[in-house]
Each structure stands twice: as C-alpha cells, then as structure tokens.
Design a protein around this motif. Structure first.
Motif, mmCIF file in Angstrom:
data_model
loop_
_atom_site.group_PDB
_atom_site.id
_atom_site.type_symbol
_atom_site.label_atom_id
_atom_site.label_comp_id
_atom_site.label_asym_id
_atom_site.label_seq_id
_atom_site.Cartn_x
_atom_site.Cartn_y
_atom_site.Cartn_z
ATOM 1 N N UNK A 148 -2.258 22.175 28.732
ATOM 2 C CA UNK A 148 -2.231 21.592 27.271
ATOM 3 C C UNK A 148 -1.326 20.758 26.976
ATOM 4 N N UNK A 149 -0.959 19.968 28.150
ATOM 5 C CA UNK A 149 -0.187 18.729 27.971
ATOM 6 C C UNK A 149 -1.035 17.629 27.724
ATOM 7 N N UNK A 150 -0.748 16.936 26.778
ATOM 8 C CA UNK A 150 -1.719 15.654 26.319
ATOM 9 C C UNK A 150 -0.925 14.389 26.127
ATOM 10 N N UNK A 151 0.427 14.532 26.581
ATOM 11 C CA UNK A 151 1.195 13.307 26.585
ATOM 12 C C UNK A 151 2.109 13.289 27.727
ATOM 13 N N UNK A 152 2.019 12.070 28.668
ATOM 14 C CA UNK A 152 2.708 11.989 29.673
ATOM 15 C C UNK A 152 3.687 10.740 29.341
ATOM 16 N N UNK A 153 4.775 10.863 29.805
ATOM 17 C CA UNK A 153 5.872 9.945 29.649
ATOM 18 C C UNK A 153 6.702 9.699 30.725
ATOM 19 N N UNK A 154 6.801 8.250 31.288
ATOM 20 C CA UNK A 154 7.661 8.042 32.337
ATOM 21 C C UNK A 154 8.723 7.121 31.753
ATOM 22 N N UNK A 155 9.856 7.380 32.471
ATOM 23 C CA UNK A 155 10.984 6.296 32.253
ATOM 24 C C UNK A 155 11.570 5.481 33.576
ATOM 25 N N UNK A 156 11.175 4.444 33.850
ATOM 26 C CA UNK A 156 11.475 3.865 34.897
ATOM 27 C C UNK A 156 11.807 2.471 34.856
ATOM 28 N N UNK A 157 12.091 1.853 35.984
ATOM 29 C CA UNK A 157 12.066 0.335 36.093
ATOM 30 C C UNK A 157 13.338 -0.264 35.124
ATOM 31 N N UNK A 158 14.507 0.152 35.623
ATOM 32 C CA UNK A 158 15.712 -0.436 34.852
ATOM 33 C C UNK A 158 15.871 -1.772 35.237
ATOM 34 N N UNK A 159 16.173 -2.616 34.018
ATOM 35 C CA UNK A 159 16.323 -4.157 34.267
ATOM 36 C C UNK A 159 17.550 -4.382 33.624
ATOM 37 N N UNK A 160 18.376 -5.475 34.023
ATOM 38 C CA UNK A 160 19.447 -5.869 33.476
ATOM 39 C C UNK A 160 19.137 -7.138 32.384
ATOM 40 N N UNK A 161 19.618 -7.049 31.284
ATOM 41 C CA UNK A 161 19.505 -8.263 30.304
ATOM 42 C C UNK A 161 20.549 -8.876 30.229
ATOM 43 N N UNK A 162 20.808 -10.004 30.173
ATOM 44 C CA UNK A 162 22.298 -10.642 29.845
ATOM 45 C C UNK A 162 21.959 -11.508 28.649
ATOM 46 N N UNK A 163 22.569 -11.317 27.692
ATOM 47 C CA UNK A 163 22.919 -12.131 26.487
ATOM 48 C C UNK A 163 24.281 -12.710 26.313
ATOM 49 N N UNK A 164 24.318 -13.668 25.378
ATOM 50 C CA UNK A 164 25.429 -14.250 25.303
ATOM 51 C C UNK A 164 26.671 -13.166 24.862
ATOM 52 N N UNK A 165 26.386 -12.292 24.078
ATOM 53 C CA UNK A 165 27.276 -11.163 23.553
ATOM 54 C C UNK A 165 27.594 -10.262 24.841
ATOM 55 N N UNK A 166 26.574 -9.788 25.342
ATOM 56 C CA UNK A 166 26.590 -8.534 26.191
ATOM 57 C C UNK A 166 25.653 -8.597 27.319
ATOM 58 N N UNK A 167 25.877 -7.590 28.232
ATOM 59 C CA UNK A 167 25.054 -7.152 29.096
ATOM 60 C C UNK A 167 24.567 -6.003 28.956
ATOM 61 N N UNK A 168 22.867 -5.664 29.137
ATOM 62 C CA UNK A 168 22.757 -4.087 29.227
ATOM 63 C C UNK A 168 21.623 -3.848 29.770
ATOM 64 N N UNK A 169 21.245 -2.609 30.088
ATOM 65 C CA UNK A 169 20.058 -2.487 30.812
ATOM 66 C C UNK A 169 18.909 -1.757 30.094
#
Lengths: 467, 477
Positions: free
Chosen positions: A74-95
C-alpha cells in the motif's frame, strides 16, 4: 461530545481533519473558532485525504489503516534523503540534503519532487507536526549536537549518520496515516527553498505560540488530577523503557569500543607470526599460515564491528530519543487534561458565585452606579449566567479535545509499540545473524588451515608417533 | 700460613663471592669501599671467626650481630641475603669506584638509521664519570660524559661474560617491557620504563665497577670514558677467531627465537585481554534483557531467553582463554629453551677460545725459543731492550731459560692437543644434540600451532551456537 465534533467536521468542509484540530488547539480562547477553522481550511485547500474521515477523531484514528505489515503493497510515497552538500555563506556554513519524493498521492500536484533541505527545515517540520498533533508520536530527529564523540558538525561520519536518521524520520512520517496527511509535510517535500521560507512565515504568530507555551508551563505546574489509569500505566512503562533502552544503548556502544580495541591488537598479532616465520625453515609454512588466518579474521572482525555500528547502534539510539518523545507526548496530553480540569474548576467557582448572596461589594457597586440593588443583583446574575454558559461551551470543547487527544494517543501508542517491537527485533536479529556469519567465516578460515596441515602425509605418521 | 679471609660484599640483594685475600689486602678493600654503606663481613677460613666491619668505623671489630648469625653464615652465606640491616647500597661501589664516581644521569630519545637503513627511534643514556680524587680535594669538576644506548651495554656485558667465565656477571635490566598483562607500559618509549631502565643500567655499572675482578677491565674503562664506537668493534673482535660457523648461526637463531617468542607471547596476552573484555560486556545484555522482558508482553519471552544466551556467551570466554594458556605455555617452553640453546653455543665458543689461546701461547713460546736459540730478535720486546741496555745474559742463564721453555712447550703442546680433542668432541656431541633439538622443536611447535587452530575452531563453533540460539529467541520477540 460527538455533537460538537460533527459540527466541526461538516460535509461541506473539504479540509483535512488534522488542520481542524490544530485550529482548535491553538486558538481556544478566541470566540471565532469557526473562523480560524476556515482560515486553516484555505491553507489546506486542495489537499484531500479521505472522505471517510468524517467521524469522530477518535474513531477516525482507529479507522486509519495501521498497515505496517503489508506496507509494501500500500505504499504510495517514496522518499529518500541523500547527497549532502556544504553551503557557505557570509554568515554561516551549513549542510543541505537532497530530498527526493516519488508519489502517486492525489494531493500532490506532481509525482516527483526534488528539493534541498537543511537540518533547520527538518526541525521546523517536526515542530509543526507536534503542534498540530500534540498527542501523536512523531519519530525523533537526530540530535542537534553530539555531546561526546564527534565534535565537528562537518565530520563525514556525523553527516552520514545524520543523513540516515533524517531519511528514517521522513519515511516514518510518510508511513504514519495521520501525519503524512499534514499540509506542512507536503509543503516540506515539494516547495522550493524560497517558497518554504514564505510558507514558514505564515501560520500562528510568535505571540500565540508564546501563549501556548505559557499555558503549557502553567498547566504543568498545576498538574493533572485524574489521569486515567491506562495513561498511568503508559507513563510507568515509558519511564522503565527509557531506562532499559538507554542501558542497551550504552552496552552496545561499549561493545563496539571493546571490539575495536580487540581489532587493534589483533592487527599486531598476525605480523608476529610472519616475523617468526622468517627465522624458521620447516615451520615457516605453518607460521605464515597462522598469520594469514589471523589476518583474515581481522577483516571479518572489522566487518562485524561495522555492521554493529551501522545497524544496532543507530536503532537503539533512535529509541532512546523516542523515549524522550514519548515522555513529551504524555506531558502534553496531561496538559490538555489539566486545562480541561482547570476550566471545570473555574465553572464550579462561578456557579458558587452565582448562587451566593449578593456580596456587599456588588451592592456598593450597584449603588454607586445609581442602580437599585435589586436590579444590580439581577444584572449580576445575568452576567454570571452568561459567563457560565460560555464556560460550559468552552468546557465541552475542551472535553472533546481531551477525548480526542486520548484516543489519538491510544491509537498511536499501539502503533508505536508495534513499530518499536518490529524495529528492535529486526535490529537484534540482524546483529545475531551477522555474528553467526562472522563466526562461520572465521571457522572456515581455520578449518582450511587445519586441512592444509593434515594433508601432509610425511607428518601424519610422525604425529601419530609423538607422545 | 696467613689467615685468609673471605669477603662477602653485600650490596642490595646479592652476594659477591670475592676472592680470598690475605690480611694485608684488607686495608685496600676498605679504602675501596669508602663510600659504600655496606658492611663487610670477613670471616677467617682458618679459625672461623667472624668479623664484621662497618665501613665508617674502619676498625676491625667483632660485633654482637656477628655472634648471632655466625652459624648460618658459615653453613650457607646466602641465607644472609635478606638481612637488610646491613644492606644499603646508596651510592657507588668500590674498586674502580675508588677512583671515580659513575652515574647514568639521563635518558634521551634519538632517531637514526639502523642496520637495514630504516629510521628508528631509540633511547640513549648519559654516562657521567668524575674522578673522586678531584672531588675530595675540594675541586668540583664537571663530569665527563658520553651517551650510550642499551645495545652497547649488551655488547659490554657479553664481552665480560666470555672474558670472565668464572664470574657471576651482573645482569642488565629488561631489554623490552616483557610480558605485560595489562595496558600499562608495554612500550619501550614509556617514560616510566625508560626511567626504570636508567636506574637498572646505573646499577649494572656500579656493580661491575665495584667488582674486584671486573672493575679492572680495560674495556670497561673505555666504555665509561671513551665516547667512540670501539665497543661495537668489540663485539666482533673479542670473540673467537674461528668458531664453527654452524654454532654462530645457531647462536643467532637462539637470540631470534627468544625475542620472537617473547614478542608473540606479549601480543597474544594483549589480544586475550581484549577478547575477554568483548565477551564480558555482552553479559550486560543478559541483565538488561532480563529486566526489559519484565516490561514487555509479547517480547518478554524472547528477550528473557536471549538474555540467558548472552550470559552464556559472556561466560564462555573463561574456558576459551584457559585453553589458550596451554598454547602459551608451549611457546614459553621454547622461549626458555632458547636460553639453553644459546648456552651450548657459548660453551663452544669458550672451548674454542681456550684452544685458540693455548695455541697462540704455544706459538709465542716457540718463537721465544727460536729467538733465544738463534739470538735473533724477531719482535720488539721489553726484554730485548733491557738486554741491549743492560747487557746480555750469561750462557748459563740462557741455557736455563731454554730448557724451561722446552718444558713449557712440551706442556703447551699437550694442552693444545687436549683442547683440540675436547673442542672437536664438543662440537660433534653438541651438533648432534642441536639437530635433535631442532627436530623436536619443529615437531612440538607444529603440534602447538595445530592445537591453536583447533582451539580457534572450537571457539568459533561455540560462537555460532550461542548466536544461532539468540537468533531463535529474537525471532520470538
């Protein structure tokens, strides 16, 4: 009770049930419940869950299919979380992590979505879901900071562990019959970054959230008076469970540590045989053989430790966090009940007031205003009656709310227990299997060595003769 | 006949059986040990009187104490050992130490290239010496110093062992941290270990330098005072000129066997320790599962029985490691065998050395005879010089000398023959037994390795069983 609920869930409304309840819970003291109600309905426009959801929330919750067992179909939705990337801004760095959704659900416009989300977004989603469904059990998020062990947020292992946990989190939401219908969830999965930011800004403002917190604190101070027995039982269980699961978590981590130290020593052990073989003639073969066996066992040990770390440790840790979630959910349920009880008490007091003799103060007031005492009293009584009526209405709503909260929790509690059993069982099973596999592989290594020793014919006779 | 005294020098925990001396030498010995806070025990071999001497008082007098223990001392001087009343070697020893202060002051890490041209880190120790005379005269000169590493001490000791085979040569401290059963300092670089070694090396030097015989050795003196690598050359030259190559190889092998087996045993012990830890922690699962099972309805039974299996798993390690101890014992046997093997090789070197000494003695005497007979001086000698300076001997004197030489030569030839035979027989016999030993060793160790494999197999089988059972229980959850 159900009367009121039915009014809420009238056939003309096309909004989702959860949104209703959220409206009710947030703005209880406002008289324009229905208005708020409809405000939510516009937000939830276009999202349709199930027409059959037009019964009391309690039974609705029970009616929802808890089909974990035949999820695959009965599963009708599939979700994946992958591909972490780093983002650098003037204020902070985050993934940020890529969240990929594939679904056939009709409430989604497309069948595929790809968005990038950061940890903060997940936190926001969790918060919204808990707000909307305060007595449902929302799967825990990985921790914000890790106290011991990894220090860096950007350490590879840490990111990977987090990614897996986030993946699980979203999938658990998706599996939950009620939570997965949440509009917030849908927006989370589908909105582009800027859309999400805009969306986040809507909804109950800071002040009303503050109000809720204050109320919650006030209620928790007051405490609940007549907690139903079943929730007492659940409370006790959660306490004990929390202790046990924490212990298991610690034990398992200790095992991993010991196993790693064992591995370190083992790595030095094999080479000592090899070194020795360099000084021997007849024995060289055997010594090298033993060294080889030890080295292969090393590899197996490494795999086994890895498996433990990847499979058992995260699950136990998740359930440690779950235990905390459960405690919070129980607290929230208690608060809801406490509020109800408080209002009841207020009603009782008002009734007492109304039935009391006209107080001196009232008389004085009345005469100051130039009213005659009789009139003043009559006015006062009318006023009190009105207030009592209002209170009664509020109390009815609160009562419904309590019932709904209790039912939601009860339903979800069963679901959670099944989940927990399933998860822990499969984690332990997997560990046991891996351990069997580990020993079987090591056995094969040594048996091969032994075989190679036994097949030397000249030695056979010698060995039989030696004492 | 003069009274002869036997000296017992009692530094910390051992006894030196010094040589027998005549009374006139007593003052010499006394002076030597000025700084030692030990008490000399002299007892006269003739009249069995016991004299105890406290260094400080310098007077020979008997004491009460002596009367107490005299009996036991006569029957077994070694019984005297634990008596710490006397024993306090605080400062340096004697003999050489009458002339100089010796200490191993410091230790430092160095890096360098070893014999196979690989980088290695090693520790060097600072040997400081100072002349006592200079100190007592009131000067305070800076000590002379030089750095030496452990292996150089080893070479020195080996040299002493061979050169003075009748002397109980003081031992060196451990080469490596041996047989460490727990995490503490299995490391040669560990500061505590280095410090203990420094003390041990100093102790060694002090004992050697306080030994009546050893302290006079020139090589020792060089070791302490000349910062050159002559000591390394020593390891090559002090030896026998023509040892049987097979024995040299065997000696090498015995060294290797010793160090390899001891290293193996050490690492095995550490592995065992860690394995123990892993198994035992699983016992906690048993406890927690059991407690948890009380909370759960459906999972309860499965958890409870799984818990029992975890307990069994944790307990199983005791037997496993017990069995492994037998394997360790088999290895240890050969660790100690290595020492015996080395002794055999060294004995060969000794017999060979004696033979070579006797041979070269003989050659020298023959040369002398020739010189005397022909009047030609082949080599420079002091005697030759004095002859030139102070005139030749009379023919009678020469005749006497010649006949003495002839006698000595005959004797010498006998000795050489004897020793040659002895050497050959030794080589023959020893070689046979070394071959026997080699075969025995190969057999035994092979058995041991097979036994080890069997133990591992048994351990794996147990593991499989426990976890299969646990799996069943988890299924029931």
């Amino acid at each position: 009770m159900s009367r009121t609920i039915d009014a809420v869930v009238s056939p003309t409304q096309t909004n989702t049930i959860p949104a209703d309840i959220s409206g009710q819970m947030l703005d209880l003291d406002e008289d324009d419940d229905l208005e708020v109600f409809s405000k939510d309905s516009t937000l939830a426009e276009g999202s349709m869950f199930n027409a059959s959801m037009q019964t009391s929330p309690g039974s609705m919750v029970n009616q929802c299919k808890f089909e974990e067992d035949d999820e695959g179909d009965s599963k009708d939705i599939f979700i994946t979380v992958d591909n972490p990337e780093s983002h650098v801004t003037a204020i902070e760095t985050f993934i940020t992590y890529r969240v990929l959704t594939k679904t056939t659900r009709s409430e989604f416009d497309n069948s595929e979505y790809e968005v990038r989300r950061r940890y903060q977004d997940f936190l926001w989603l969790k918060g919204k879901l808990e707000e909307a469904h305060s007595t449902l059990i929302v799967h825990p998020l990985p921790e914000k900071f890790v106290v011991k062990g990894m220090v860096e947020r950007f350490n590879g292992d840490f990111i990977e562990t987090r990614r897996k946990a986030l993946h699980k989190f979203l999938n658990r939401i998706a599996d939950h019959p009620i939570l997965s219908c949440s509009e917030d969830f849908k927006v989370f999965l589908s909105a582009q970054a800027w859309e999400l930011t805009t969306y986040k800004k809507q909804g109950p403002g800071f002040l009303s959230r503050m109000g809720e917190t204050v109320r919650a604190v006030a209620n928790s101070v007051r405490g609940v008076k007549n907690r139903p027995e079943e929730f007492n039982a659940i409370q006790e269980y959660v306490e004990d469970f929390s202790n046990k699961i924490s212990s298991l978590d610690k034990v398992t981590q200790r095992i991993v540590k010991e196993q790693k130290e064992y591995l370190e020593e083992l790595k030095e052990y094999g080479p000592t045989y090899t070194l020795w073989s360099g000084s021997e003639e007849e024995l060289a073969e055997q010594l090298k053989g033993v060294a080889g066996c030890i080295e292969r066992c090393c590899k197996e040990t490494e795999e086994q430790v890895g498996h433990l770390s990847d499979t058992l440790v995260p699950v136990l840790h998740e359930y440690v966090l779950c235990a905390e979630t459960l405690k919070a959910v129980l607290r929230r349920r208690d608060n809801i009940q406490a509020e109800f009880e408080a209002k009841n008490e207020a009603l009782a007091t008002k009734k007492v007031d109304r039935d009391a003799e006209l107080s001196d103060l009232g008389f004085v007031w009345g005469s100051l205003l130039g009213k005659n005492p009789e009139e003043a009293r009559h006015q006062r009584q009318e006023r009190l009656d009105g207030e009592i009526e209002e209170l009664k209405e509020e109390i009815d709503k609160l009562e419904d709310r309590v019932e709904w909260a209790n039912n939601a929790l009860k339903g979800d509690w069963g679901r959670w227990q099944r989940s927990m059993r399933g998860d822990l069982k499969s984690a332990f099973l997997s560990t046991a299997e891996k351990n069997v596999d580990y020993y079987e592989k090591c056995l094969a290594v040594w048996e091969t060595f032994l075989l190679s020793q036994r097949t030397e014919p000249s030695e056979e006779t010698d060995r039989d003769n030696t004492p | 006949m003069l009274s002869v005294y036997q000296i017992y020098l009692l530094p910390v925990y051992s006894v030196y059986c010094g040589s027998t001396i005549s009374p006139s030498q007593i003052p010499l010995y006394t002076k030597c040990i000025m700084r030692l806070k030990v008490i000399l025990i002299f007892y006269s071999l003739q009249d069995r009187t016991l004299i105890l001497k406290d260094i400080k008082s310098r007077d020979l007098e008997s004491t009460e104490f002596g009367k107490h223990c005299s009996n036991s001392l006569f029957t077994n001087p070694c019984l005297f050992l634990p008596c710490t009343l006397f024993v306090q070697m605080v400062q340096e020893g004697s003999t050489l130490l009458r002339r100089m202060e010796i200490s191993v002051a410091e230790a430092e890490k160095r890096t360098g290239k070893n014999t196979v041209n690989m980088q290695e880190i090693f520790t060097v120790y600072l040997i400081e010496t100072r002349s006592i005379d200079a100190i007592t005269e009131g000067h305070n000169p800076a000590p002379d110093s030089l750095w030496r590493r452990y292996s150089e001490f080893e070479i020195l000791r080996n040299y002493l062992l061979v050169t003075y085979p009748f002397i109980v040569v003081p031992p060196l401290p451990e080469k490596r941290a041996e047989f460490v059963w727990h995490k503490l300092s299995a490391d040669n670089m560990d500061p505590d270990f280095v410090e203990r070694r420094r003390v041990g090396l100093e102790n060694f030097l002090l004992r050697v330098a306080s030994h009546s015989v050893l302290s006079n050795d020139k090589i020792l003196y060089h070791f302490l005072t000349e910062a050159d690598s002559r000591i390394k050359a020593l390891s090559a030259t002090f030896k026998v000129k023509n040892p049987d190559k097979r024995f040299t190889e065997m000696k090498h092998y015995s060294d290797e066997l010793q160090s390899l087996t001891s290293q193996l045993l050490r690492v095995r012990a550490r592995v065992a320790d860690r394995l123990y830890g892993v198994y035992k922690v699983h016992g906690n699962y048993g406890r927690v599962f059991s407690e948890w099972s009380a909370l759960e309805k459906e999972m309860g039974d499965g958890l409870q029985s799984a818990g029992h299996h975890m307990d069994a798993y944790a307990a199983s390690v005791d037997d496993i490691l017990e069995e492994e101890e037998h394997y360790a014992d088999q290895l240890k046997e050969y660790l100690f065998y290595a020492e015996a093997l080395r002794a055999v090789c060294r004995k060969h070197e000794l017999t060979q050395y004696e033979l070579e000494t006797a041979s070269s003695d003989l050659i020298f005497k023959k040369q002398q005879r020739e010189e005397l007979a022909t009047g030609m001086v082949r080599t420079f000698s002091f005697k030759g010089m004095t002859n030139k300076l102070f005139g030749q001997e009379t023919p009678e004197q020469r005749e006497a000398k010649l006949s003495l030489l002839e006698e000595q030569i005959v004797q010498g030839e006998e000795t050489v023959t004897e020793k040659t035979v002895a050497c050959e027989e030794y080589v023959k016999g020893a070689w046979v037994d070394m071959q026997r030993f080699k075969e025995q060793k190969d057999r035994d160790l092979r058995e041991a390795l097979i036994g080890y494999a069997i133990m591992q197999i048994s351990m794996c089988k147990k593991g499989i069983q426990v976890w299969t059972n646990a799996k069943e229980c988890f299924h029931k959850m």
